[in-house]
Design a protein around this motif. Sequence first.
Motif, PDB file in Angstrom:
ATOM      1  N   MET A   1      -1.294  18.975  33.906  1.00 44.16           N
ATOM      2  CA  MET A   1      -0.518  17.872  33.328  1.00 44.16           C
ATOM      3  C   MET A   1      -0.963  17.591  31.895  1.00 44.16           C
ATOM      4  N   THR A   2      -2.274  17.642  31.665  1.00 45.83           N
ATOM      5  CA  THR A   2      -2.793  17.429  30.317  1.00 45.83           C
ATOM      6  C   THR A   2      -2.327  18.527  29.382  1.00 45.83           C
ATOM      7  N   PHE A   3      -2.396  19.773  29.855  1.00 40.57           N
ATOM      8  CA  PHE A   3      -1.987  20.908  29.028  1.00 40.57           C
ATOM      9  C   PHE A   3      -0.508  20.821  28.668  1.00 40.57           C
ATOM     10  N   VAL A   4       0.346  20.550  29.651  1.00 40.17           N
ATOM     11  CA  VAL A   4       1.786  20.435  29.392  1.00 40.17           C
ATOM     12  C   VAL A   4       2.069  19.275  28.445  1.00 40.17           C
ATOM     13  N   SER A   5       1.357  18.162  28.637  1.00 40.36           N
ATOM     14  CA  SER A   5       1.525  17.011  27.755  1.00 40.36           C
ATOM     15  C   SER A   5       1.147  17.368  26.318  1.00 40.36           C
ATOM     16  N   ASN A   6       0.062  18.111  26.148  1.00 42.51           N
ATOM     17  CA  ASN A   6      -0.348  18.534  24.808  1.00 42.51           C
ATOM     18  C   ASN A   6       0.699  19.437  24.162  1.00 42.51           C
ATOM     19  N   VAL A   7       1.238  20.367  24.945  1.00 44.63           N
ATOM     20  CA  VAL A   7       2.249  21.285  24.417  1.00 44.63           C
ATOM     21  C   VAL A   7       3.483  20.516  23.952  1.00 44.63           C
ATOM     22  N   LEU A   8       3.905  19.537  24.744  1.00 47.67           N
ATOM     23  CA  LEU A   8       5.093  18.761  24.391  1.00 47.67           C
ATOM     24  C   LEU A   8       4.832  17.819  23.221  1.00 47.67           C
TER      25      LEU A   8
END
Length: 276
Positions: free
Chosen positions: A32-39
């Motif tokens: 979730m953190t990784f996807v949030s960072n990408v977005l």
Amino acid sequence: MFVRTTWTHVKFLLGKTSSKITFFVLFLVMLMTFVSNVLDFRGYDVIAMFHPMNILSLSYDRTAHNAGTALLLVQLLPLLVGWPAGLALAADRGLGTDTMLVARLGRKLYVTSKLTAVFIATAIVFSVPFLLEIVLNCLSFPLTATGNLIRIDAFDSDYADIIGNYLCPWLYRFSPYLAAVLGTIGFGLFAGLLACVTASLSLFVRIRFRVFLLLPVFILLYAITSLESIELAWYNYIFFFSDAPKIPLYWFSLCAALVCFCLLAAWYGCRKDCLK
């Protein structure tokens, strides 16, 4: 014999449903953190982009942008830390398998190998998801980015003071990547130590409902948090890149006390064989 027995215990503990569920929960938090960072950071210019290690789940610097992950981990750690392996000794006793293992291995080898396996298995479960995040960030974000989320210029004297508050500031100056890797491993080792404390408690006391063995570590962490002293808050030591004031001697003394408790429990557990 000790290494082979310990490794057998580790494989068994990692194969348990509780270990797999805990790993999956932590992996989801990381993802979730990784996807949030990408977005959030897509389209950023390299000059304006933040350092890939500063936006990790375990990076305290990321709380300046979004503190949700840090708060979630602070809530989850006391609840989950003893679940994968901390109840291993109590479970063996409840099923009666400890009698068979002690008869085959001897109580000294059984106790020491089991406690070591609890420590290693828990450290693996709690560190591997976030080590994978480091790899993902290195592949997905520019390695030449140098920004920090508190948005202070790297050459500003105030930024030097902030780095000075890190637990190992010299390591960050040497390599933020190495600091992140060792910080993540340190997070896993601390979780392993807490699980070992939980397992050690079962050597001193017999409790009908094993779940109550999880309470002492839970109470300890929340008692430290309730002191409302930023210098004593345990999460400022397990999250790397934390600019909060710290007392290194306090932290190392706390960890040393927990280690001593585990060693005392191991000695007591081995000695019980001699008292019979």
